[in-house]
Design an enzyme around this catalytic site. Structure first.
Site, PDB file in Angstrom:
ATOM      1  N   GLU A 141      44.612  39.023  45.533  1.00 14.99           N
ATOM      2  CA  GLU A 141      45.287  38.661  44.502  1.00 14.99           C
ATOM      3  C   GLU A 141      46.011  36.964  45.103  1.00 14.99           C
ATOM      4  OE1 GLU A 141      47.469  40.864  41.533  1.00 14.99           O
ATOM      5  OE2 GLU A 141      45.188  41.020  40.184  1.00 14.99           O
TER       6      GLU A 141
HETATM    7  C1  HEC Z   1      43.500  37.082  41.023  1.00 16.37           C
HETATM    8  C2  HEC Z   1      43.930  37.332  39.483  1.00 16.37           C
HETATM    9  C3  HEC Z   1      45.050  37.872  38.797  1.00 16.37           C
HETATM   10  C4  HEC Z   1      46.720  36.566  39.933  1.00 16.37           C
HETATM   11  C5  HEC Z   1      46.813  35.310  40.900  1.00 16.37           C
HETATM   12  C6  HEC Z   1      47.456  37.571  38.446  1.00 16.37           C
HETATM   13  N1  HEC Z   1      46.698  38.372  37.990  1.00 16.37           N
HETATM   14 FE1  HEC Z   1      47.717  39.518  36.354  1.00 16.37          FE
HETATM   15  N2  HEC Z   1      46.840  40.916  36.882  1.00 16.37           N
HETATM   16  C7  HEC Z   1      45.663  40.650  37.048  1.00 16.37           C
HETATM   17  C8  HEC Z   1      44.682  41.752  36.600  1.00 16.37           C
HETATM   18  C9  HEC Z   1      43.413  42.220  37.554  1.00 16.37           C
HETATM   19  C10 HEC Z   1      45.456  42.669  36.632  1.00 16.37           C
HETATM   20  C11 HEC Z   1      44.633  44.545  36.077  1.00 16.37           C
HETATM   21  C12 HEC Z   1      45.525  44.997  36.959  1.00 16.37           C
HETATM   22  C13 HEC Z   1      45.438  46.357  36.616  1.00 16.37           C
HETATM   23  O1  HEC Z   1      46.478  47.259  35.914  1.00 16.37           O
HETATM   24  O2  HEC Z   1      45.523  47.351  37.750  1.00 16.37           O
HETATM   25  C14 HEC Z   1      46.458  41.989  35.752  1.00 16.37           C
HETATM   26  C15 HEC Z   1      47.680  42.671  35.197  1.00 16.37           C
HETATM   27  C16 HEC Z   1      49.025  41.558  34.240  1.00 16.37           C
HETATM   28  C17 HEC Z   1      49.778  42.631  33.514  1.00 16.37           C
HETATM   29  C18 HEC Z   1      49.797  43.617  32.640  1.00 16.37           C
HETATM   30  C19 HEC Z   1      48.991  43.206  31.205  1.00 16.37           C
HETATM   31  C20 HEC Z   1      49.325  44.238  30.924  1.00 16.37           C
HETATM   32  O3  HEC Z   1      48.806  44.815  29.510  1.00 16.37           O
HETATM   33  O4  HEC Z   1      48.928  45.836  31.605  1.00 16.37           O
HETATM   34  C21 HEC Z   1      50.845  40.869  33.603  1.00 16.37           C
HETATM   35  C22 HEC Z   1      52.018  40.855  32.545  1.00 16.37           C
HETATM   36  C23 HEC Z   1      50.379  39.929  34.499  1.00 16.37           C
HETATM   37  N3  HEC Z   1      49.131  40.599  35.512  1.00 16.37           N
HETATM   38  C24 HEC Z   1      50.716  39.037  34.552  1.00 16.37           C
HETATM   39  C25 HEC Z   1      50.810  38.388  35.916  1.00 16.37           C
HETATM   40  C26 HEC Z   1      52.011  36.738  37.058  1.00 16.37           C
HETATM   41  C27 HEC Z   1      53.358  37.336  36.345  1.00 16.37           C
HETATM   42  C28 HEC Z   1      51.054  36.577  37.428  1.00 16.37           C
HETATM   43  C29 HEC Z   1      51.940  35.842  38.963  1.00 16.37           C
HETATM   44  C30 HEC Z   1      52.873  36.477  39.236  1.00 16.37           C
HETATM   45  C31 HEC Z   1      49.561  36.909  37.588  1.00 16.37           C
HETATM   46  N4  HEC Z   1      49.590  38.158  36.740  1.00 16.37           N
HETATM   47  C32 HEC Z   1      48.738  36.953  38.924  1.00 16.37           C
HETATM   48  C33 HEC Z   1      45.169  39.527  37.806  1.00 16.37           C
HETATM   49  C34 HEC Z   1      45.735  38.020  37.571  1.00 16.37           C
END
Ligand code: HEC
Ligand code: HEC
Length: 310
Positions: free
Chosen positions: A120
């Site tokens: 990521e």
């Molecule tokens: C490269 C893409 C990417 C980036 C950059 C990213 N995310 Fe995500 N995010 C995801 C993915 C894919 C998941 C699901 C992962 C899993 O469940 O294992 C996720 C899950 C989440 C969730 C959980 C939501 C739920 O309903 O469970 C949150 C909140 C979130 N991200 C916030 C953030 C925040 C804050 C940042 C920056 C610090 C961030 N993400 C950066 C792809 C990204």
């Protein structure tokens, strides 16, 4: 066989019926710490949180597009492709835990994940802190709010505060729940009845119409997927948690295709048919499915002002 599964569904339905309201509206007003929220907003959009300064949280959680990236799998630094679908950040504050498998207990714990995840943002917090400390005005802003200044704890705390404001009130269905009987049309009302009668509501209920329990994908018929995650089993190692995923929110669902943890289904009608099949063992008349889709479209709420303005 079929009969036994129906009993299982009924049991889930009854336990949820008696423990809480089926679906509750999102509050219209919430209190928040404005300084922390605005700092968190800056960080949410800041690509310095990634190794090559190219990816921010907002790259994968596009706030103008439902709070996800509308891809099956997200693209991180150096074009690396992830292995699971990105859920929306909207209303994630209402979830019992974060991530599909619930491995983070809250938003702050969650925010640690993506920064150091190699596919990521691929950056260490030590480096992020060094980069941000070079920015004098940002450093001052941190020190005004957090006496320890820029740390992994203050970074993730501010981001989590921002995310608590990412709620989408005033969906037509919420207005309907509050008493405006004309806020949704006849088809959507019938769709809601099917949603309850077929048993969708046994898993998708509460304020987030999901987000408050883990359930097995493929409860009745196998859900075939090439994604490796085994859901909650990956966290607990308990066989009984195999293929249990956090039931996703259905709020703003019309904006967050593709669907399911493997991002394998691109349109809402097909997603509803998959659910009817694998979770409930039902083939429903096409009209009922269309009406459920119309109901689901009444769950689009208003994007909060904080997203557009400071
Ligand atoms: C490269 C893409 C990417 C980036 C950059 C990213 N995310 Fe995500 N995010 C995801 C993915 C894919 C998941 C699901 C992962 C899993 O469940 O294992 C996720 C899950 C989440 C969730 C959980 C939501 C739920 O309903 O469970 C949150 C909140 C979130 N991200 C916030 C953030 C925040 C804050 C940042 C920056 C610090 C961030 N993400 C950066 C792809 C990204
Ligand atoms: C037994 C619990 C259960 C029942 C019943 C159920 N669902 Fe689900 N639903 C889930 C789970 C768990 C997921 C996440 C599955 C995954 O991706 O691994 C899900 C995912 C979804 C999604 C995709 C959400 C997204 O963001 O990807 C939609 C849409 C959906 N359900 C609608 C429905 C509808 C409509 C019904 C009734 C016909 C229904 N569900 C019945 C548990 C359930």
């Amino acid at each position: 066989m079929k009969f036994r599964y129906k009993i299982v569904t009924l049991l889930i339905l009854f336990s949820s019926l008696f423990s809480k309201e089926l679906i509750t509206p999102i509050p219209l007003d919430i209190k928040y710490d404005k300084e922390k929220v605005l700092l968190g907003k800056k960080l949410f959009f800041d690509p310095r949180l990634s190794k090559d300064n190219s990816i921010s949280c907002a790259s994968c959680h596009v706030l103008d597009a439902g709070g996800d990236d509308n891809l099956s799998f997200s693209v991180g630094i150096n074009g690396k492709v992830g292995g699971i679908n990105a859920p929306t950040v909207y209303n994630s504050v209402f979830n019992i835990a974060q991530f599909w498998d619930g491995r983070a207990k809250d938003l702050q714990e969650q925010a640690h994940g993506p920064v150091e995840n190699p596919i990521e943002m691929g950056e260490s917090f030590d480096n992020v802190i060094k980069k941000l400390q070079k920015d004098n005005s940002l450093s001052q802003e941190f020190r005004k709010i957090y006496k320890e200044g820029i740390t992994s704890n203050s970074i993730t705390d501010a981001i989590a505060h921002f995310e608590t404001t990412l709620i989408t009130p005033n969906a037509p269905f919420d207005k309907y729940l509050r008493g405006d009987k004309n806020a949704i049309d006849e088809d959507a009302r019938k769709g809601y009845e099917h949603f309850v009668e077929y048993g969708c509501v046994s898993c998708h209920n509460g304020i987030n119409i999901g987000g408050n329990l883990f359930q097995k994908i493929g409860l009745i018929k196998e859900f075939k997927t090439s994604v490796k995650s085994l859901g909650k089993f990956d966290v607990t190692g308990n066989k009984s948690d195999m293929n249990y995923f956090k039931v996703p929110t259905l709020r703003n669902i019309s904006k967050t295709a593709p669907y399911f943890h493997d991002g394998s289904v691109y349109d809402l009608k097909s997603a509803v048919e998959v659910m009817l099949n694998v979770q409930l063992g039902i083939v429903a008349p096409s009209e009922d499915v269309s009406q459920i889709v119309k109901f689901l479209k009444t769950l689009d709420g208003e994007v909060p002002d904080i997203v557009q303005n400071n």
